[in-house]
Design a protein around this motif. Structure first.
Motif, mmCIF file in Angstrom:
data_model
loop_
_atom_site.group_PDB
_atom_site.id
_atom_site.type_symbol
_atom_site.label_atom_id
_atom_site.label_comp_id
_atom_site.label_asym_id
_atom_site.label_seq_id
_atom_site.Cartn_x
_atom_site.Cartn_y
_atom_site.Cartn_z
ATOM 1 N N ILE A 293 0.971 -1.102 -0.350
ATOM 2 C CA ILE A 293 0.068 -0.080 -0.332
ATOM 3 C C ILE A 293 1.020 1.390 0.160
ATOM 4 C CG2 ILE A 293 -1.705 1.171 1.391
ATOM 5 C CD1 ILE A 293 -2.565 -1.269 2.028
ATOM 6 N N VAL A 294 1.806 1.267 0.726
ATOM 7 C CA VAL A 294 2.913 2.570 0.830
ATOM 8 C C VAL A 294 3.513 2.708 -0.645
ATOM 9 C CG1 VAL A 294 5.492 3.149 1.901
ATOM 10 C CG2 VAL A 294 3.463 2.245 3.334
ATOM 11 N N THR A 295 4.509 1.665 -0.814
ATOM 12 C CA THR A 295 4.514 1.722 -2.303
ATOM 13 C C THR A 295 3.693 1.854 -3.251
ATOM 14 O OG1 THR A 295 6.031 -0.255 -1.610
ATOM 15 C CG2 THR A 295 6.066 0.065 -3.823
ATOM 16 N N TYR A 296 2.736 1.976 -3.256
ATOM 17 C CA TYR A 296 1.353 2.388 -4.182
ATOM 18 C C TYR A 296 1.556 3.622 -4.212
ATOM 19 C CZ TYR A 296 -3.257 2.684 -6.378
ATOM 20 O OH TYR A 296 -4.127 2.960 -7.168
ATOM 21 N N ILE A 297 1.314 4.050 -2.860
ATOM 22 C CA ILE A 297 0.499 5.527 -2.338
ATOM 23 C C ILE A 297 1.364 6.385 -3.387
ATOM 24 C CG2 ILE A 297 0.621 7.242 -1.132
ATOM 25 C CD1 ILE A 297 -1.304 4.755 0.488
ATOM 26 N N ILE A 298 2.450 6.148 -2.818
ATOM 27 C CA ILE A 298 4.046 6.954 -3.792
ATOM 28 C C ILE A 298 3.797 6.513 -4.574
ATOM 29 C CG2 ILE A 298 6.712 6.605 -3.727
ATOM 30 C CD1 ILE A 298 6.316 5.607 -0.604
ATOM 31 N N ILE A 299 4.731 5.813 -5.597
ATOM 32 C CA ILE A 299 4.021 5.835 -7.037
ATOM 33 C C ILE A 299 2.534 7.064 -7.921
ATOM 34 C CG2 ILE A 299 3.975 4.364 -9.035
ATOM 35 C CD1 ILE A 299 5.311 2.414 -7.454
ATOM 36 N N LEU A 300 1.819 6.642 -6.777
ATOM 37 C CA LEU A 300 0.907 7.120 -7.482
ATOM 38 C C LEU A 300 0.994 8.478 -6.966
ATOM 39 C CD1 LEU A 300 -2.368 7.657 -7.572
ATOM 40 C CD2 LEU A 300 -2.911 7.425 -4.845
ATOM 41 N N VAL A 301 1.202 9.079 -5.904
ATOM 42 C CA VAL A 301 1.781 10.516 -6.084
ATOM 43 C C VAL A 301 2.993 11.225 -7.081
ATOM 44 C CG1 VAL A 301 2.369 12.556 -4.464
ATOM 45 C CG2 VAL A 301 1.321 10.782 -3.737
ATOM 46 N N LEU A 302 3.713 10.421 -7.174
ATOM 47 C CA LEU A 302 5.021 10.587 -8.438
ATOM 48 C C LEU A 302 4.567 10.993 -9.091
ATOM 49 C CD1 LEU A 302 7.933 8.905 -6.051
ATOM 50 C CD2 LEU A 302 6.749 11.885 -5.686
ATOM 51 N N VAL A 303 4.071 9.539 -9.665
ATOM 52 C CA VAL A 303 3.659 10.413 -11.478
ATOM 53 C C VAL A 303 2.552 9.429 -12.001
ATOM 54 C CG1 VAL A 303 3.883 8.105 -13.404
ATOM 55 C CG2 VAL A 303 5.822 8.131 -10.750
ATOM 56 N N GLY A 304 1.194 8.901 -10.894
ATOM 57 C CA GLY A 304 -0.170 8.720 -11.625
ATOM 58 C C GLY A 304 -0.939 9.927 -11.443
ATOM 59 N N PHE A 305 -0.653 10.923 -10.443
ATOM 60 C CA PHE A 305 -1.446 12.589 -10.899
ATOM 61 C C PHE A 305 -1.222 12.962 -12.035
ATOM 62 C CE2 PHE A 305 -1.835 12.727 -5.558
ATOM 63 C CZ PHE A 305 -3.298 12.364 -5.708
ATOM 64 N N THR A 306 0.419 13.331 -12.067
ATOM 65 C CA THR A 306 0.839 13.434 -13.650
ATOM 66 C C THR A 306 0.660 13.299 -14.137
ATOM 67 O OG1 THR A 306 3.161 13.625 -11.979
ATOM 68 C CG2 THR A 306 3.326 13.817 -14.231
ATOM 69 N N ILE A 307 0.726 11.835 -15.183
ATOM 70 C CA ILE A 307 -0.221 11.316 -16.142
ATOM 71 C C ILE A 307 -1.232 11.381 -16.564
ATOM 72 C CG2 ILE A 307 -0.100 9.568 -17.378
ATOM 73 C CD1 ILE A 307 2.745 10.082 -17.329
ATOM 74 N N ALA B 171 -8.084 15.788 -12.142
ATOM 75 C CA ALA B 171 -7.166 15.209 -12.067
ATOM 76 C C ALA B 171 -6.225 14.770 -9.820
ATOM 77 C CB ALA B 171 -5.889 15.827 -12.308
ATOM 78 N N VAL B 172 -6.821 15.224 -9.342
ATOM 79 C CA VAL B 172 -6.679 14.916 -7.871
ATOM 80 C C VAL B 172 -7.686 14.542 -7.592
ATOM 81 C CG1 VAL B 172 -6.343 16.104 -5.764
ATOM 82 C CG2 VAL B 172 -5.509 17.287 -7.581
ATOM 83 N N GLN B 173 -9.199 14.807 -8.044
ATOM 84 C CA GLN B 173 -10.759 14.079 -7.501
ATOM 85 C C GLN B 173 -10.417 12.252 -8.014
ATOM 86 O OE1 GLN B 173 -13.484 17.003 -8.747
ATOM 87 N NE2 GLN B 173 -13.513 17.673 -6.878
ATOM 88 N N ILE B 174 -10.218 12.365 -9.132
ATOM 89 C CA ILE B 174 -10.620 11.377 -10.190
ATOM 90 C C ILE B 174 -9.472 10.005 -8.800
ATOM 91 C CG2 ILE B 174 -10.394 9.190 -11.774
ATOM 92 C CD1 ILE B 174 -10.875 12.117 -13.400
ATOM 93 N N PRO B 175 -8.630 10.690 -8.773
ATOM 94 C CA PRO B 175 -7.428 9.357 -8.009
ATOM 95 C C PRO B 175 -7.914 9.351 -6.286
ATOM 96 C CG PRO B 175 -6.401 10.927 -9.681
ATOM 97 C CD PRO B 175 -7.517 11.289 -9.321
ATOM 98 N N GLU C 87 -2.787 13.120 -19.858
ATOM 99 C CA GLU C 87 -3.621 12.892 -20.629
ATOM 100 C C GLU C 87 -5.184 13.163 -20.980
ATOM 101 O OE1 GLU C 87 -4.620 8.300 -20.257
ATOM 102 O OE2 GLU C 87 -2.984 8.021 -19.877
ATOM 103 N N LEU C 88 -6.006 14.247 -19.134
ATOM 104 C CA LEU C 88 -6.728 14.758 -19.580
ATOM 105 C C LEU C 88 -6.148 16.566 -20.109
ATOM 106 C CD1 LEU C 88 -8.138 14.804 -15.883
ATOM 107 C CD2 LEU C 88 -9.107 14.449 -18.235
ATOM 108 N N MET C 89 -4.973 16.690 -20.231
ATOM 109 C CA MET C 89 -4.226 17.992 -21.271
ATOM 110 C C MET C 89 -4.783 17.578 -22.521
ATOM 111 S SD MET C 89 -0.745 19.154 -19.596
ATOM 112 C CE MET C 89 -0.908 19.630 -18.177
ATOM 113 N N ILE C 90 -3.868 16.807 -22.977
ATOM 114 C CA ILE C 90 -3.815 16.669 -24.039
ATOM 115 C C ILE C 90 -5.152 15.688 -25.066
ATOM 116 C CG2 ILE C 90 -2.017 16.108 -24.251
ATOM 117 C CD1 ILE C 90 -1.663 13.426 -25.582
ATOM 118 N N GLY C 91 -5.909 15.110 -24.100
ATOM 119 C CA GLY C 91 -7.502 15.103 -25.030
ATOM 120 C C GLY C 91 -8.129 16.266 -24.962
ATOM 121 N N ARG C 92 -8.156 16.945 -24.194
ATOM 122 C CA ARG C 92 -9.021 18.311 -23.625
ATOM 123 C C ARG C 92 -8.704 19.097 -24.866
ATOM 124 N NH1 ARG C 92 -10.679 22.481 -20.498
ATOM 125 N NH2 ARG C 92 -8.687 22.913 -19.922
#
Ligand code: PFF
Length: 451
Positions: A47-61, A252-256, A65-70
């Motif tokens: 869970i800890v590893t998951y959250i770190i990756i989510l914060v470092l990379v998940g939000f960013t991507i 991008a924050v609410q969905i994750p 993706e929302l940016m280039i789609g919109r």
């Protein structure tokens, strides 16, 4: 407005978009995979590893993706093309990934429908995990019955996607998503109050770092992307139906956040119950189908809760499968000017057919191996999730950071400078360095594991 524009459609409301995007994110990845990955990789350590990756990379991507789609108001291929013609093929990698995932996602979706039916007919009235394991293995090992359920699941997906963005996907998500959270809460409360559940709770809260290693990092990164529906063109597609005044940074924050809440709640629904029933937490993919029926058999009015629970797992799966199909549908509507209906029927049928060997791989076809000694089902999932997904996310970050440029991207994120983007510096560092290096490393790991 041209006729084509109508074929494409757009979201009717902000909440409709949010629920649909959260619906895409929250799915079998949360309810089925996350709990068993926690069980396999040391509970809290994962869970800890998951959250770190989510914060470092998940939000960013997610934001990217929302940016280039919109920005382009086009599906993935058109979105890359609108910025740089030569990169259009990268969008196709994402679509291929989501489409291949749909083929076996629907097989598992079918198992869930079967469990609803079995729950109604009272087939699970036992707490004996060996018996429950036997029921599960026998069912998925059969050639014919799982295929019927796979077909039913695919048809449900088609019917919703056929309704279009507002009338199909948005409407379905608005009904299914709130219901999903309500029932999840009810089941969690029941699960954590079972006698013996405390050992499971401890397991989830105290990290067991002895299980930590590179494999945990790889599994967590793939899970972050799979769970957030990233690297597969889906969020680009959903972003393309957004209006120009939508605040992408908020979404991008609410969905994750919603996605993580659903993943953690699911783990709290499953793991304490696994311990309470004396079952092995590292049992893998069978956890949801073997132990949860046991939990329901133990509680008062358990069969009612069991059926309700699997109905809501079905909702979670459906709001994801519609997004998996929609990415490919959008491509044919945008790029080849197909009618939505035609795209949905053809793509749905082909996805069903490609799913057939995946379904059979749990039985008679299981001995036939493809990638690295894996059967068809596992090979497909390895190829889509461990190769195509990181490849497409890696190229996305390179593209946005170095081809489109962060300045242009930030203009899109801030609606031309009219909304605040407090984390823009962090986003720039992540999209330029952390994301490509991290994702590229995982991609290399996956490729090397083939040799
Ligand atoms: N995010 C979904 C889940 O967690 O089950 C699955 C999924 C949906 C993956 C859409 C990829 C995707 F593009």
């Amino acid at each position: 407005m041209s006729e084509f524009k109508n074929e494409r459609g757009s979201w009717g409301s902000r909440i409709g978009f949010l629920l649909a995007a959260a619906g895409s994110a929250i799915g079998l990845g949360n309810v089925w995979k996350f709990p068993y990955l926690c069980g396999e990789y040391g509970g809290a350590a994962f869970i800890v590893t998951y959250i770190i990756i989510l914060v470092l990379v998940g939000f960013t991507i997610m934001l990217t993706e929302l940016m280039i789609g919109r920005h382009s108001q086009k599906g993935p291929v058109g979105a890359y093309r609108a910025i740089k013609e030569r990169w259009a093929w990268v969008g196709a990698i994402g679509i291929l990934a989501s489409y291949l995932i749909l083929t076996y996602y629907s097989v598992i979706g079918g198992w869930i429908i079967k469990y609803i039916v079995s729950g109604i007919t009272g087939n699970f009235n036992t707490t004996d995990v060996d018996a429950l394991g036997g029921i599960f293995a026998t069912f998925i090992g059969q050639p014919f019955e799982p295929l019927v359920y796979h077909a039913i699941f695919m048809i449900l997906t088609l019917v919703i996607v056929m309704g279009g963005i507002q009338g199909g996907i948005e409407k379905a998500s608005k009904i299914m998503m709130p219901a999903l959270f309500v029932i999840l809460f009810i089941v969690v409360i029941r699960a954590v109050t079972l006698p013996g559940a405390s050992i499971g709770l401890e397991y989830m809260l105290k990290p067991d770092w002895s299980k930590f290693g590179l494999d945990v990092v790889v599994a967590a990164l793939v899970q972050v992307f799979f769970s957030l529906s990233l690297g597969m063109g889906v969020i680009i597609t959903y972003g393309s139906y957004l209006g120009k005044d939508e605040k992408l940074t908020t979404s991008a924050v609410q969905i994750p956040l919603m996605d993580s809440a659903a993943a953690l709640l699911s783990a709290f629904a499953v793991l304490p119950a696994v311990f309470a029933l004396g079952y092995n937490p590292s049992a893998g993919p069978g956890l949801l189908f073997i132990t949860l029926p046991g939990v329901f058999a133990k509680m008062p009015m358990g069969s009612l809760f069991g059926v309700l629970f699997f109905i809501f797992v079905l909702f979670a799966a459906l709001t994801s499968s519609i997004s998996l199909l929609e990415a490919a549908v959008t491509y044919f509507v945008d790029e080849h000017k197909w009618q939505r209906k035609k795209a949905v029927i053809i793509l749905g049928l082909v996805a069903f057919l490609i799913g057939v060997p995946s379904s059979l791989a749990n039985g008679a076809f299981g001995d036939v191996t493809f990638i690295n000694g894996m059967n068809f089902f596992d090979s497909m999932s390895f190829f889509a999730e461990n190769i195509l997904l990181p490849l497409s996310a890696f190229l996305l970050s390179i593209f946005v950071a170095w081809v489109w440029g962060t300045e242009n991207a930030i203009k899109e994120a801030t609606n031309n400078g009219t909304v605040n983007f407090g984390f823009s510096k962090v986003w720039i560092i992540s999209i330029k360095y952390i994301a490509p290096i991290g994702i590229g490393f995982i991609l290399l790991q996956s490729i090397m594991s083939l040799f």
